[in-house]
Structure formats: structure tokens, C-alpha cells
Write an enzyme that holds these catalytic residues in place. Structure first.
Site, PDB file in Angstrom:
ATOM      1  N   ASN A  58       0.797  -1.238   0.000  1.00 51.56           N
ATOM      2  CA  ASN A  58       0.000   0.000   0.000  1.00 51.56           C
ATOM      3  C   ASN A  58       0.826   1.284   0.000  1.00 51.56           C
ATOM      4  O   ASN A  58       0.439   2.266  -0.630  1.00 51.56           O
ATOM      5  CB  ASN A  58      -1.043  -0.013   1.130  1.00 51.56           C
ATOM      6  CG  ASN A  58      -0.437  -0.105   2.503  1.00 51.56           C
ATOM      7  OD1 ASN A  58       0.660  -0.611   2.687  1.00 51.56           O
ATOM      8  ND2 ASN A  58      -1.154   0.380   3.493  1.00 51.56           N
ATOM      9  N   GLY A  77       2.739  -5.661   7.367  1.00 52.57           N
ATOM     10  CA  GLY A  77       1.753  -6.374   6.541  1.00 52.57           C
ATOM     11  C   GLY A  77       0.576  -6.830   7.373  1.00 52.57           C
ATOM     12  O   GLY A  77       0.252  -6.226   8.401  1.00 52.57           O
ATOM     13  N   SER A  78      -0.032  -7.919   6.929  1.00 54.11           N
ATOM     14  CA  SER A  78      -1.281  -8.374   7.549  1.00 54.11           C
ATOM     15  C   SER A  78      -1.014  -9.186   8.824  1.00 54.11           C
ATOM     16  O   SER A  78       0.090  -9.724   9.013  1.00 54.11           O
ATOM     17  CB  SER A  78      -2.044  -9.243   6.558  1.00 54.11           C
ATOM     18  OG  SER A  78      -1.264 -10.374   6.241  1.00 54.11           O
ATOM     19  N   GLU A  90       4.573  -4.764  12.212  1.00 52.86           N
ATOM     20  CA  GLU A  90       3.733  -3.575  12.002  1.00 52.86           C
ATOM     21  C   GLU A  90       2.510  -4.072  11.243  1.00 52.86           C
ATOM     22  O   GLU A  90       2.560  -4.286  10.029  1.00 52.86           O
ATOM     23  CB  GLU A  90       4.497  -2.521  11.182  1.00 52.86           C
ATOM     24  CG  GLU A  90       5.752  -1.984  11.854  1.00 52.86           C
ATOM     25  CD  GLU A  90       5.453  -0.973  12.960  1.00 52.86           C
ATOM     26  OE1 GLU A  90       4.328  -0.429  12.992  1.00 52.86           O
ATOM     27  OE2 GLU A  90       6.352  -0.725  13.793  1.00 52.86           O
ATOM     28  N   CYS A 144      -2.844   1.683   6.474  1.00 50.10           N
ATOM     29  CA  CYS A 144      -2.988   0.872   7.696  1.00 50.10           C
ATOM     30  C   CYS A 144      -3.628   1.666   8.826  1.00 50.10           C
ATOM     31  O   CYS A 144      -4.344   1.104   9.646  1.00 50.10           O
ATOM     32  CB  CYS A 144      -1.637   0.334   8.140  1.00 50.10           C
ATOM     33  SG  CYS A 144      -0.421   1.637   8.401  1.00 50.10           S
ATOM     34  N   GLU A 162     -10.724  -5.763   8.758  1.00 44.00           N
ATOM     35  CA  GLU A 162     -10.117  -4.460   8.436  1.00 44.00           C
ATOM     36  C   GLU A 162     -10.600  -4.084   7.030  1.00 44.00           C
ATOM     37  O   GLU A 162     -10.409  -4.858   6.089  1.00 44.00           O
ATOM     38  CB  GLU A 162      -8.587  -4.614   8.449  1.00 44.00           C
ATOM     39  CG  GLU A 162      -7.855  -3.357   8.054  1.00 44.00           C
ATOM     40  CD  GLU A 162      -6.328  -3.555   7.998  1.00 44.00           C
ATOM     41  OE1 GLU A 162      -5.862  -4.703   8.053  1.00 44.00           O
ATOM     42  OE2 GLU A 162      -5.624  -2.539   7.896  1.00 44.00           O
TER      43      GLU A 162
HETATM   44  P1  NAD Z   1       0.621  -9.183   3.425  1.00 46.88           P
HETATM   45  O1  NAD Z   1       0.788  -9.631   4.823  1.00 46.88           O
HETATM   46  O2  NAD Z   1      -0.193 -10.011   2.512  1.00 46.88           O
HETATM   47  O3  NAD Z   1       2.053  -9.021   2.700  1.00 46.88           O
HETATM   48  C1  NAD Z   1       3.133  -8.342   3.298  1.00 46.88           C
HETATM   49  C2  NAD Z   1       4.435  -8.956   2.833  1.00 46.88           C
HETATM   50  O4  NAD Z   1       4.471 -10.321   3.230  1.00 46.88           O
HETATM   51  C3  NAD Z   1       4.652  -8.931   1.322  1.00 46.88           C
HETATM   52  O5  NAD Z   1       5.979  -8.546   1.033  1.00 46.88           O
HETATM   53  C4  NAD Z   1       4.409 -10.367   0.908  1.00 46.88           C
HETATM   54  O6  NAD Z   1       5.191 -10.737  -0.188  1.00 46.88           O
HETATM   55  C5  NAD Z   1       4.807 -11.145   2.126  1.00 46.88           C
HETATM   56  N1  NAD Z   1       4.072 -12.421   2.244  1.00 46.88           N
HETATM   57  C6  NAD Z   1       2.845 -12.715   1.766  1.00 46.88           C
HETATM   58  N2  NAD Z   1       2.509 -13.983   2.069  1.00 46.88           N
HETATM   59  C7  NAD Z   1       3.534 -14.514   2.750  1.00 46.88           C
HETATM   60  C8  NAD Z   1       3.777 -15.779   3.349  1.00 46.88           C
HETATM   61  N3  NAD Z   1       2.892 -16.761   3.287  1.00 46.88           N
HETATM   62  N4  NAD Z   1       4.941 -15.958   3.981  1.00 46.88           N
HETATM   63  C9  NAD Z   1       5.836 -14.963   4.066  1.00 46.88           C
HETATM   64  N5  NAD Z   1       5.659 -13.751   3.524  1.00 46.88           N
HETATM   65  C10 NAD Z   1       4.535 -13.526   2.866  1.00 46.88           C
HETATM   66  O7  NAD Z   1       0.059  -7.693   3.522  1.00 46.88           O
HETATM   67  P2  NAD Z   1      -0.434  -6.760   2.358  1.00 46.88           P
HETATM   68  O8  NAD Z   1      -1.724  -7.247   1.807  1.00 46.88           O
HETATM   69  O9  NAD Z   1       0.678  -6.491   1.416  1.00 46.88           O
HETATM   70  O10 NAD Z   1      -0.697  -5.403   3.179  1.00 46.88           O
HETATM   71  C11 NAD Z   1      -1.882  -5.090   3.797  1.00 46.88           C
HETATM   72  C12 NAD Z   1      -1.805  -5.253   5.291  1.00 46.88           C
HETATM   73  O11 NAD Z   1      -0.677  -4.572   5.806  1.00 46.88           O
HETATM   74  C13 NAD Z   1      -3.000  -4.620   6.015  1.00 46.88           C
HETATM   75  O12 NAD Z   1      -3.426  -5.470   7.044  1.00 46.88           O
HETATM   76  C14 NAD Z   1      -2.434  -3.338   6.596  1.00 46.88           C
HETATM   77  O13 NAD Z   1      -3.113  -2.857   7.721  1.00 46.88           O
HETATM   78  C15 NAD Z   1      -1.051  -3.753   6.910  1.00 46.88           C
HETATM   79  N6  NAD Z   1      -0.188  -2.587   6.972  1.00 46.88           N
HETATM   80  C16 NAD Z   1       0.331  -2.219   8.177  1.00 46.88           C
HETATM   81  C17 NAD Z   1       1.124  -1.093   8.255  1.00 46.88           C
HETATM   82  C18 NAD Z   1       1.705  -0.633   9.558  1.00 46.88           C
HETATM   83  O14 NAD Z   1       2.571   0.241   9.533  1.00 46.88           O
HETATM   84  N7  NAD Z   1       1.291  -1.160  10.697  1.00 46.88           N
HETATM   85  C19 NAD Z   1       1.398  -0.362   7.104  1.00 46.88           C
HETATM   86  C20 NAD Z   1       0.855  -0.778   5.903  1.00 46.88           C
HETATM   87  C21 NAD Z   1       0.079  -1.906   5.842  1.00 46.88           C
END
Ligand code: NAD
Length: 460
Positions: A118, A192-193, A214, A248, A338
Site C-alpha cells: 500500500n 503487513g497483515s 507492524e 494501515c 479491516e
Molecule cells: P501481506 O501480509 O499479505 O504481505 C506483506 C508482505 O508479506 C509482502 O511482502 C508479501 O510478499 C509477504 N508475504 C505474503 N505472504 C507470505 C507468506 N505466506 N509468507 C511470508 N511472507 C509472505 O500484507 P499486504 O496485503 O501487502 O498489506 C496489507 C496489510 O498490511 C494490512 O493489514 C495493513 O493494515 C497492513 N499494513 C500495516 C502497516 C503498519 O505500519 N502497521 C502499514 C501498511 C500496511
């Protein structure tokens, strides 16, 4: 995709680089942070273009949240790093006399930084600046879901740094991350998530690798009875629909005092039109959903309540209009998940404790916003609700202040960064006590006969 043999080679190269001690001196870290800034400057237009291709981000949004933000963060680190690196002198207890004590900050070593799609550039480079300030090596894993930004980031890093110091590994996270994490990193910084955050933590267990997570969640936005409606509406709409709600810390839903609901809804509608026009699909200032999967999830929320404004969608263009949603239930998916998109549910309360109770029934949010003129309301929310961080009479902007820690609590994450907090996250605090030899108080040595009384006098 990088093969296992390539990953192993990269890891070994970084190990050798770190162990050589080259990252330790202040002069090196300062020079590299400056290089990073120069690299971003050089690639600035390509990064902005990539962000537009991946997310339809307007240049204003892209610059503010991904480029300008980083310049400020790097400059802040450059201005403070020397002082942060100084050993901190602390007092020593009398029983250790004659001693002095210091806290030394040392680099962790090899770090892995993983980012989502994002804010695909900023969320990779901001922790990187912290890792560099801390004197570490880093492997960066950008999100494959923002492929243009991932490619330009990889190109920038390759041109700017020795891969034995900093490098990018691209590819599907579910393959690339396990391949990387079979090796021991000294720290993994993941954004990430929640679901993937749990997997990262599991992968960190065998090596006891510390992690910063995060994550996301549902960030409430409380609008009190005593409030400046016009200002609140502008700041809420700005914060919610920035990057089409894919932030996020976006206000996930509104909890509005029932007495001001109608006035607020009218002001919110007016603000949406004044920001994005009667047809936001035609606005250059409004972003798109990242992909059809996210489009389908978010557009399904539109059937869960009554649409007060917006609601139009265009799957081919990944467009969902800025939407206000009424009459939703806490049990609806839109209130359970979310949202991470441009849909804003509006719920009401009659007394503040009722709103607090509703928020507290859910996991600690990443952010909380309160719009109010009442100090009492502010205080109650800050004291009675646990959340990562937030704003009073504003949204999102707390994360732009490098003096503030940024991070979640509970399911919204662990650890924090930005400014000094990034330096702290990416360094080990080594406590050292030094004792003079000109005096050797014998009280601690056996035989202990008749010494307890004296010890009790010292350690009261
Ligand atoms: P995601 O968790 O799907 O992906 C994040 C990262 O993890 C990517 O680089 C992806 O390649 C990697 N990944 C995906 N699947 C994986 C697996 N099985 N094993 C290891 N790595 C894997 O998240 P997203 O959809 O890219 O982002 C959205 C989420 O991120 C939302 O929940 C949002 O709230 C959160 N977010 C948090 C912050 C913060 O600062 N707290 C900032 C931005 C986004």
C-alpha cells in the site's frame, strides 16, 4: 525469483560484510544515509511513475507519503545520529563503588525488512534508514503486488549500494521469505497483515530471531458531541480516502455522537464532492484498488448497510467510489474485518462510555482518532483504550512526526519505529559497568561472618 543457492550466497556475502566491521563507524553510516537520500532523489520521478502504475497514486499523494516523508526521516536521522551513537552515561548503585556505567549501542547485524503493497516504497525504505543508522546490513523484500514499485526499488538499491551491504530480493512472499528465513537474521522487520505476521513470527522461532511486526486492524474514529463539524469532516475524509482507504492507519469506521450525526453526514458528503467532484471516477486525485481480489472483498461490503453516499464501482478500472455506509451491525463482515478500502461505516453512540466499551470489545487498534473540543473526552479515550497511537482532531498525521513512536499493540503489532525509535529497534543496548581498582571493598567476599549487618546498612 532468487534460487536457494543465490539466497545462500547473498546471506554469506552480507555476513562477511558485517563482520568486517565496515558498518560500525559514524562516518560510514552518515555517508550511506546521504547516499540513500541521493539515490531516492535520482530515482524520484521513476518511483512516482511506478506508484501511479501500481496504485494510480496522484503525484501529490505519492510525494507526501512516500518520498517527502523519507527525505524528512533521513534528514532527521542525519541530524541526530551522532548523538544517538554516543554511549549513554548512567548512574551506578553505591554497592558497586567505585564504578561508572554506560549503555553502548551496537548494531544487530543482518536484518530482513519486508513490506506490503500500500505504501510499497516508503514502508521498505523507512525501516531501512533505521537499519542503516543502527549500522546493520539489510535484505529488503518488497511486495510483489506492487510490481512496478518493487522493480524500481530494486534498481535504485542495486545502483546505490554494494549488495553485500544492502540488497533487494523480489518474488512471491510465500516462497521468498521462507527461503530467506531458513538463515538466521538478527532482526526481522515486517509490515503487513496479521495473518502473515503470525507466519513470520513462527519462522523466527527456530533461530530466536527478534521481530518487529507492524500490522493492521480496525482503527476507530470517534466524533464527540462538542466538535468543529466542518474541520472534522475535512480531516476525516482526507484521512479515510487518501490512497483510496488503503492505509494501515486509515479511520476504519466512525463512532459519532447521535446528536451530531446528521450534521456530520451532511458535511462529509459535501467534503467528498469538494475534494473529488460529483464523479470521483474522473478525479485525478483519487487512487484505485490494488487488484481484483481486494476490489471484490471491499465492494462486497457495500451490500451490508445502507449507502448514504457513493457506492459506485467499476471492476475493470478497480474503482470504488468514496462511500459512506449506514445501518451496519458489529457482526457484519465490514465491522469484523479491516476494511482497507474506501468504505466508511458510520455508527452512533449516546454516551462516551458506550463508545469506549464498543471499541474495547475488539482487539487493540493500530490507531485511534478523536474529534472533540472536550479535554475530558480526550483524556477518557487516551486513558481507557489501548491502541498503537493516534490523533486528536486529526487523522494519519501522527506518523509524520519522527519524535513519536509508531507501532501497534496486541494484534495490531509489536515494536515501534520512526526517528530515534527506529535507531533503538535496530540496535542492541549493551550495558557496561566499569570498576576502579584503587579500592576493593571486601564486604561482598566470603567469609560472610559479621558482614550482613554492614550490607544491610548499604542496601536499605
Ligand atoms: P501481506 O501480509 O499479505 O504481505 C506483506 C508482505 O508479506 C509482502 O511482502 C508479501 O510478499 C509477504 N508475504 C505474503 N505472504 C507470505 C507468506 N505466506 N509468507 C511470508 N511472507 C509472505 O500484507 P499486504 O496485503 O501487502 O498489506 C496489507 C496489510 O498490511 C494490512 O493489514 C495493513 O493494515 C497492513 N499494513 C500495516 C502497516 C503498519 O505500519 N502497521 C502499514 C501498511 C500496511
Amino acid at each position: 525469483m532468487t534460487s536457494n543457492a543465490q539466497v545462500s550466497q547473498l546471506y554469506k556475502a552480507q555476513q562477511g560484510y558485517f563482520e568486517s566491521g565496515v558498518t560500525l563507524p559514524y562516518a560510514f553510516r552518515k555517508a550511506q544515509l546521504k547516499r540513500l537520500r541521493k539515490g531516492i532523489e535520482k530515482f524520484e520521478s521513476r518511483i512516482m511513475e511506478a506508484l501511479h502504475q501500481d496504485l494510480h497514486k496522484h503525484a501529490m499523494e505519492a510525494y507526501a507519503s512516500e518520498i517527502g516523508f523519507l527525505y524528512e526521516e533521513i534528514d532527521y536521522m542525519l541530524a541526530n545520529l551522532k548523538q544517538w551513537m554516543e554511549p549513554e552515561i548512567v548512574t551506578s548503585p553505591f554497592v558497586t563503588y567505585p564504578s561508572s556505567s554506560r549503555v553502548y549501542r551496537e548494531p544487530l547485524g543482518l536484518t530482513l525488512i519486508i513490506s506490503p503493497w500500500n505504501y510499497p516504497f516508503m514502508l521498505l525504505i523507512s525501516p531501512l534508514a533505521g537499519a542503516m543508522a543502527g549500522g546493520n546490513c539489510a535484505i529488503l523484500k518488497p511486495s510483489e503486488l506492487a510490481p512496478h514499485t518493487a522493480a524500481v526499488t530494486a534498481a535504485m538499491i542495486k545502483e546505490t549500494f554494494d549488495p553485500a551491504y544492502i540488497t533487494v530480493v523480489e518474488g512471491d512472499g510465500s516462497e521468498a521469505i521462507p527461503a530467506l528465513m531458513q538463515f538466521r537474521f538478527d532482526h526481522v522487520f515486517f509490515t503487513g497483515s496479521i495473518a502473515v505476521g503470525k507466519k513470520i513470527m513462527e519462522m523466527a522461532v527456530p533461530h530466536l530471531t527478534p521481530v518487529t511486526l507492524e500490522l493492521g486492524g480496525k482503527s476507530p474514529c470517534v466524533v464527540d458531541e462538542k466538535v468543529n463539524i466542518t474541520v472534522a469532516a475535512k480531516r476525516i475524509i482526507w484521512g479515510k480516502f487518501w490512497n483510496a482507504g488503503q492505509t494501515c492507519v486509515a479511520p476504519d469506521y466512525l463512532l459519532v455522537h447521535h446528536k451530531v450525526k446528521d450534521a456530520l453526514v451532511a458535511a462529509l458528503k459535501e467534503t467528498i464532492v469538494s475534494f473529488f467532484g460529483e464523479d470521483p471516477a474522473a478525479s485525478k486525485d483519487y487512487a484505485r484498488m490494488i487488484n481484483t481480489r481486494r476490489f471484490d472483498t471491499v465492494s462486497a461490503y457495500l451490500d451490508e448497510g445502507q449507502i448514504l453516499h457513493g457506492g459506485q464501482t467499476d471492476r475493470d478500472n478497480l474503482y470504488i467510489a468514496p462511500t459512506l455506509l449506514d445501518d451496519v451491525e458489529w457482526s457484519d463482515p465490514v465491522m469484523q474485518e479491516e476494511i482497507f478500502g474506501p468504505v466508511l461505516p458510520i455508527l452512533t453512540f449516546t454516551e462516551l462510555p458506550q463508545a469506549i466499551q464498543a471499541i474495547r470489545q475488539h482487539p487493540y487498534p493500530l490507531a485511534l482518532y478523536v474529534f472533540t473540543k472536550s479535554k475530558k473526552t480526550e483524556k477518557m479515550l487516551i486513558e481507557q483504550v489501548r491502541f498503537g497511537g493516534g490523533c486528536i482532531n486529526n487523522a494519519l498525521v501522527h506518523l509524520t512526526n519522527p519524535e513519536l513512536p509508531f507501532g501497534g499493540a496486541g494484534y495490531s503489532g509489536m515494536g515501534q519505529y520512526h526517528g530515534r525509535y527506529s535507531f533503538d529497534t535496530f540496535t542492541h543496548q549493551k550495558g557496561m559497568l566499569k570498576t576502579g581498582t584503587w579500592l576493593d571493598v571486601p564486604v561482598k567476599y566470603p567469609p560472610f561472618k559479621n558482614k550482613l549487618k554492614m550490607l544491610k546498612l548499604i542496601m536499605k
